[in-house]
Design a protein around this motif. Structure first.
Motif, mmCIF file in Angstrom:
data_model
loop_
_atom_site.group_PDB
_atom_site.id
_atom_site.type_symbol
_atom_site.label_atom_id
_atom_site.label_comp_id
_atom_site.label_asym_id
_atom_site.label_seq_id
_atom_site.Cartn_x
_atom_site.Cartn_y
_atom_site.Cartn_z
ATOM 1 N N LEU A 83 0.843 -1.206 0.000
ATOM 2 C CA LEU A 83 0.000 0.000 0.000
ATOM 3 C C LEU A 83 0.877 1.254 0.000
ATOM 4 C CD1 LEU A 83 -2.729 -1.005 2.609
ATOM 5 C CD2 LEU A 83 -3.091 -0.612 0.177
ATOM 6 N N LYS A 85 3.875 1.319 -1.453
ATOM 7 C CA LYS A 85 4.779 1.325 -2.600
ATOM 8 C C LYS A 85 4.078 1.485 -3.944
ATOM 9 C CE LYS A 85 8.689 -1.551 -2.022
ATOM 10 N NZ LYS A 85 9.169 -2.943 -1.869
ATOM 11 N N TYR A 86 2.816 1.141 -3.993
ATOM 12 C CA TYR A 86 2.091 1.174 -5.271
ATOM 13 C C TYR A 86 0.872 2.069 -5.157
ATOM 14 C CZ TYR A 86 4.810 -2.978 -6.422
ATOM 15 O OH TYR A 86 5.834 -3.857 -6.658
ATOM 16 N N ARG A 87 0.924 3.216 -5.780
ATOM 17 C CA ARG A 87 -0.255 4.087 -5.726
ATOM 18 C C ARG A 87 -1.436 3.393 -6.385
ATOM 19 N NH1 ARG A 87 0.315 9.918 -8.129
ATOM 20 N NH2 ARG A 87 1.886 10.064 -6.480
ATOM 21 N N SER A 88 -1.146 2.661 -7.451
ATOM 22 C CA SER A 88 -2.209 1.929 -8.137
ATOM 23 C C SER A 88 -2.991 1.085 -7.124
ATOM 24 C CB SER A 88 -1.594 1.018 -9.193
ATOM 25 O OG SER A 88 -0.547 0.243 -8.624
ATOM 26 N N ARG A 90 -3.085 1.123 -3.784
ATOM 27 C CA ARG A 90 -3.744 1.915 -2.755
ATOM 28 C C ARG A 90 -5.050 2.533 -3.285
ATOM 29 N NH1 ARG A 90 -3.148 5.030 2.317
ATOM 30 N NH2 ARG A 90 -5.389 5.251 2.425
ATOM 31 N N LEU A 91 -4.909 3.131 -4.465
ATOM 32 C CA LEU A 91 -6.052 3.821 -5.054
ATOM 33 C C LEU A 91 -7.163 2.837 -5.427
ATOM 34 C CD1 LEU A 91 -6.307 6.868 -5.930
ATOM 35 C CD2 LEU A 91 -6.126 5.994 -8.240
ATOM 36 N N PHE A 92 -6.768 1.726 -5.997
ATOM 37 C CA PHE A 92 -7.773 0.754 -6.427
ATOM 38 C C PHE A 92 -8.483 0.140 -5.221
ATOM 39 C CE2 PHE A 92 -5.146 -0.145 -10.539
ATOM 40 C CZ PHE A 92 -5.466 1.104 -11.006
ATOM 41 N N ILE A 179 -9.734 1.270 -12.944
ATOM 42 C CA ILE A 179 -9.268 0.271 -11.978
ATOM 43 C C ILE A 179 -8.886 -0.991 -12.728
ATOM 44 C CG2 ILE A 179 -9.966 -1.233 -10.065
ATOM 45 C CD1 ILE A 179 -11.659 1.070 -9.027
ATOM 46 N N ASP A 180 -7.658 -1.412 -12.506
ATOM 47 C CA ASP A 180 -7.110 -2.525 -13.267
ATOM 48 C C ASP A 180 -7.041 -3.734 -12.345
ATOM 49 O OD1 ASP A 180 -5.723 -4.233 -14.835
ATOM 50 O OD2 ASP A 180 -3.852 -3.097 -14.854
ATOM 51 N N GLU A 183 -3.847 -5.595 -11.941
ATOM 52 C CA GLU A 183 -2.884 -5.048 -10.988
ATOM 53 C C GLU A 183 -3.190 -5.585 -9.585
ATOM 54 O OE1 GLU A 183 -0.329 -3.222 -11.756
ATOM 55 O OE2 GLU A 183 0.239 -1.991 -10.048
#
Ligand code: HEM
Ligand code: SF4
Ligand code: SF4
Lengths: 543, 334
Positions: A83, A85-88, A90-92, A179-180, A183
């Motif tokens: 959470l 290290k990856y904004r993706s 966290r955001l998702f 949202i992927d 990922e």
């Protein structure tokens, strides 16, 4: 599970009703490991080779998975790390509104009907734990806020469903926030890996690739033999002995392809296609036995593993002192090359910005990574008239084109392959709009899922793709499904055998080589598969 | 969680909140709390909460450029790049984000799959969610902007214009704002699809219903205030201006319904930063949308990139040297 053990195609999805859902709420529905729909665990020896945690023998269908005692702590700590290290990620975790726009976009849901294969629910499997352990409202309200504890059944559910996502990213095209779920799956698998939950179809290629440079574990002398074998095949078909430069220092270009291309048919026809084309234009290039794999199952393991397996490509380019790198027809390989390689193992400042030595075209789009896709390279050759082509040699083939997930949704490579196909073959028919380009459907065997034990799930997940192929087969008489991906060539072949038996699968450079008129070639009576070209009689004296 | 449990839990909480304000301003008579303290508190939580959350997001690195490409990427000069669905530069990204934020581009792609006889899969267009989503958000926006008329003196002209156009379609007397109807209809649709479409019902959480009920309750109390239990708008404006200028005072004689409306808005504001409603600022941070597909042109930097253990060529050659020599492969070390 073998194909013949499955119900007949018409019956396979009879039970699938998108609008009929279990009575019990999803959080209370435990996972049911049905044979044919899950993958076998990684063997301990493979984990050891790449120094991964908790190597042991275990079985999915047994109660005890032999996890470390503190598995919860390990996972929650790994969760927190990621959470941060990856904004993706966290955001998702934070912004999904559960609108359900992605729900019926996943091929596994469409062919299986299991609601937890709706991308949104797949992500909710992990998001529910996120809410419980990492959000204020969740900590206060728990279940009422949609949170749930990380228990063993939840972990098992993760294992089942994160290995039922082929990381194809189709859902991310339709999500209003991008949202992927692929990922989310990738991070989910990383977490599972921390406690030793992985599948052998991923970890064996990973271990092999780490040790020998390719997924199949073929040693350098084996590669030479294998490649020379194909050189001979080409000579038989065309009468020309093509160059086969291997580990050649000072060559201008290093060529890296997925090992699937030289491992089995129909990939090998594509491999022969490359050899023929690169020979014909007289390219100064080299193969490498050390970097003998463009594919990277690290993508299906962890970000760290992507980097570990990918490192060899730049390292080898540096050692061989080439100017730039060319890459073959592969899907997930190109996700790695395009979106990860430079960031992880770059900068490639020891290479030069790629320029085609044949046409002088600068590949501006690859000036950072210095790696060009063979479709870009060949379509440029064609554009400049550098290939002498006779498309009528492909008249017996009526093709359609499957956009492989990663070139489509991670690279945006749509027109180059189509330009090539249109030039080398007169009969090209597109599948329906909803199933091509960025909306393309997965082969359902990507991300390590293309194994035999998972056959039922693959054939179910293959429904949307196969359905579109059957449409052009029936409407247009299509008999060849082209694709630009080694995993596809293997998995789509099985899928066609099941869903559309009269359609064969192959790569693009196979057709290019069929049409390619090579200097000094003999009269071509067979195509690159060794099958007779209709209407061309062998000359008598050749008998 | 059972679907009906989710619906009723959410409904119950919203009713409970309504009741709290009803009792709070009615029998208890704590108008100061509901008219001054809670709104200030809610405003602080709302703004600080959003800012904190955005900072949290912004602080997390974007290790990789994972742009989702929805069209032809930029490659050879004669191949047309789709710079909106697959942007290669900042202008393209701005265009793409604009389409996402203002027109819900991705939602517009939506289709509906149907499985027929003989394993035939067909796709139908499915734009209702897009349509009602757009209606919902734009009417929401219009309503929020229209509320500025309470907080400003003199009113900015754009607020007047909005009210003017909106009231143009005078349906009933006194003016029913067109947006109010659209807003309630759209929110109602969003709720109905959640309970009617089985998949959506299956995956909905209490919080999904809660947000919708709260918004519906705000909308309904607002409309009631205009149409049924009319409140004195001048006094509301006095209160609002007092709040806005930090000289708060409770004017006499504003009906209780107003305090209910205000309290529910405060609840929404407090809830907002902690909920999925953060999708609004969140979409701007989405790495599959806000990054250009220029990966092979420009190196994306991962701030936490670290060295990893690899199998080097030297190790590889050491393992295979003799075999390599035997098949005539060149080696680095004899
Ligand atoms: C890119 C821009 C946006 C998109 C694509 C978007 C999309 C959506 C969608 C699909 C829903 C879900 C409806 C449902 O199924 O329940 C929703 C709900 C909502 N959105 Fe947005 N939205 C955007 C921006 C905003 C903004 C700027 C706000 C401003 C406050 C906002 C406020 C809300 C609210 C209050 C709800 C209703 C609550 C709910 O249904 O859960 N949205 N939005
Ligand atoms: S489309 Fe996006 S926001 Fe909607 S449910 Fe799926 S992941 Fe969530
Ligand atoms: S990435 Fe593909 S397989 Fe995974 S959830 Fe999305 S659509 Fe399904």
């Amino acid at each position: 599970m073998e194909l013949h053990e499955l119900p007949k195609p018409e019956d396979l999805v009879k039970d699938v009703k998108y609008r009929k859902l279990p009575e019990k709420p999803w959080m209370q529905e435990p996972v049911d490991f049905k044979p044919g729909t899950y993958n076998y665990p990684a063997l301990a020896k493979n984990l050891k080779k790449v120094h991964m945690p908790n190597p042991r023998e275990w079985h999915v269908d047994q109660q005890d998975w032999h996890l470390p005692d503190d598995w919860q702590e390990i996972i929650l700590k790994g969760f927190k790390d990621r959470l941060e290290k990856y904004r993706s990620f966290r955001l998702f975790m934070d912004i999904c509104v559960r609108c359900g726009a992605c729900a019926d976009k996943c091929h596994f849901f469409l062919g299986g009907g299991d609601p937890k294969n709706m991308p949104v629910l797949r992500a909710e499997l992990i998001r529910s734990v996120y809410r419980n352990d990492f959000t204020t409202v969740g900590r206060l309200l728990g279940n009422l806020a949609g949170g749930r504890k990380l228990t063993l059944p939840v972990l098992k559910e993760w294992f089942y469903y994160f290995f039922q996502c082929s990381e194809c990213r189709r859902c991310s095209v339709f999500c209003p926030y991008g949202i992927d779920t692929a990922e989310v799956t990738m991070i989910g698998r990383e977490l599972l890996n921390l406690v030793g939950l992985n599948i052998n179809w991923v970890m064996e290629p990973v271990a092999n690739c780490f040790m020998t440079g390719n997924h199949l574990g073929i040693p350098p002398h084996g590669l030479v033999e294998n490649w020379e074998f194909m050189q001979d095949d080409i000579e038989e078909i065309t009468g020309i002995k093509v160059n086969l430069p291997i580990n050649k220092k000072g060559a201008e270009i290093l060529f890296v392809v997925p090992s699937g291309d030289y491992f089995a048919d129909p990939g090998s026809y594509t491999f022969m296609g490359y050899l023929a084309v690169l020979h014909e234009i007289g390219l100064d290039y080299t193969w490498s036995t050390y970097a003998s794999e463009g594919g990277n199952f690290g993508l299906f393991t962890s970000h760290e593993m992507i980097k570990r397996l990918n490192a060899k490509i730049y390292a080898e380019a540096k050692r061989l002192k080439v100017k730039w790198i060319l890459g073959g027809e592969c899907g997930h390989m190109w996700r790695v090359i395009h979106q990860y390689m430079d960031t992880m193992n770059g900068p490639a400042d020891f290479l030069e910005e790629p320029v085609s030595p044949i046409t002088g075209t600068k590949f501006e789009n690859a000036k950072g990574t210095k790696m060009v896709h063979i479709a870009e390279f060949t379509s440029d050759l064609i554009r400049h008239g550098k290939l002498n082509l006779d498309p009528s040699r492909n008249d017996h083939i009526r093709v359609t084109y499957h956009d492989s997930c990663n070139p489509a949704r991670a690279v945006g490579l749509f027109e180059e392959p189509r330009d090539i196909i249109r030039t080398v073959c007169k009969n090209f028919y597109e599948m329906p709009e909803d199933s091509i380009r960025e909306k393309t459907y997965c082969c359902a065997g990507g991300a390590g899922l293309g194994n035999d034990e998972n056959m039922e799930m693959r054939m179910r997940g293959g429904l949307p793709r196969a359905n579109a192929v059957r449409y052009v087969r029936d409407q247009r008489g299509v008999n060849r499904l082209l694709c630009m991906c080694a995993i596809d060539r293997a998995t789509l072949s099985t899928m066609m055998e099941y869903w559309a038996p009269d359609v064969s699968v192959g790569g693009i450079h196979e057709l290019v080589a069929n049409a390619l008129i090579m200097k000094g070639e003999k009269k071509r009576t067979v195509d690159f598969r060794g099958e007779p070209i209709p209407g061309v009689e062998p000359d008598e004296e050749e008998e | 969680m059972n679907a009906w449990y989710s619906v009723f839990a959410a409904l119950f909480i919203v009713l409970f909140l309504t009741l709290v304000s009803l009792i709070g301003v009615g029998p208890v008579g704590a108008k100061g709390i509901f008219g001054i303290y809670i709104p200030y508190l809610a405003a602080v939580v709302f703004f600080v909460g959003i800012v904190v959350r955005i900072i949290q997001w912004a602080k997390v690195p974007v290790p990789f450029n994972i742009c989702t490409t929805g069209g032809q990427g930029k490659s050879l000069p004669w191949i047309k790049n789709d710079n909106l669905d697959c942007p290669h530069n900042t202008w393209g990204v701005i265009g793409r984000m604009f389409l996402e934020v203002f027109l819900f581009r991705s939602l517009f792609r939506n289709t509906k799959a149907q499985l027929g006889q003989g394993a035939k899969l067909t796709f139908a267009s499915a734009k209702w969610l897009w349509l009602f989503g757009i209606l919902f958000h734009y009417s929401f926006l219009t309503i929020v902007l229209r509320h500025l008329r309470f907080f400003t003196e003199p009113m900015p002209s754009f607020v007047q214009w909005i009210s003017y156009f909106d009231g143009f379609f005078e349906l009933l007397l006194p003016t029913v704002f067109l947006t109010d109807i659209v807003f309630l209809l759209a929110a109602g649709y969003l709720f109905l699809r959640r309970v009617v479409i089985p998949q959506i019902r299956y995956l909905s959480l209490p919080s999904d219903y809660f947000a919708l009920f709260l918004i519906l309750a705000i909308g309904i109390s607002g409309v009631l205030m205009r149409q049924v239990w009319k409140v004195d708008l001048l006094q509301v404006k006095e209160l609002a201006l007092g709040l806005a200028s930090f000289r708060p005072a409770i004017p006499q004689g504003i009906g209780d319904i107003f305090y209910i409306h205000l309290f529910l808005v405060c609840c929404l504001a407090v809830y907002f930063p902690f909920s999925k409603l953060m999708h609004a600022p969140g979409v701007f941070f989405s790495p599959t949308r806000n990054l250009a597909n220029n990966n092979r042109m420009v190196r994306h930097i991962n701030p936490w990139n670290y060295p990893v253990k690899v199998h080097t060529y030297e190790e590889y050659e050491d393992e295979y040297r003799e075999k390599m020599k035997a098949v005539g492969l060149p080696v680095d070390k004899e």
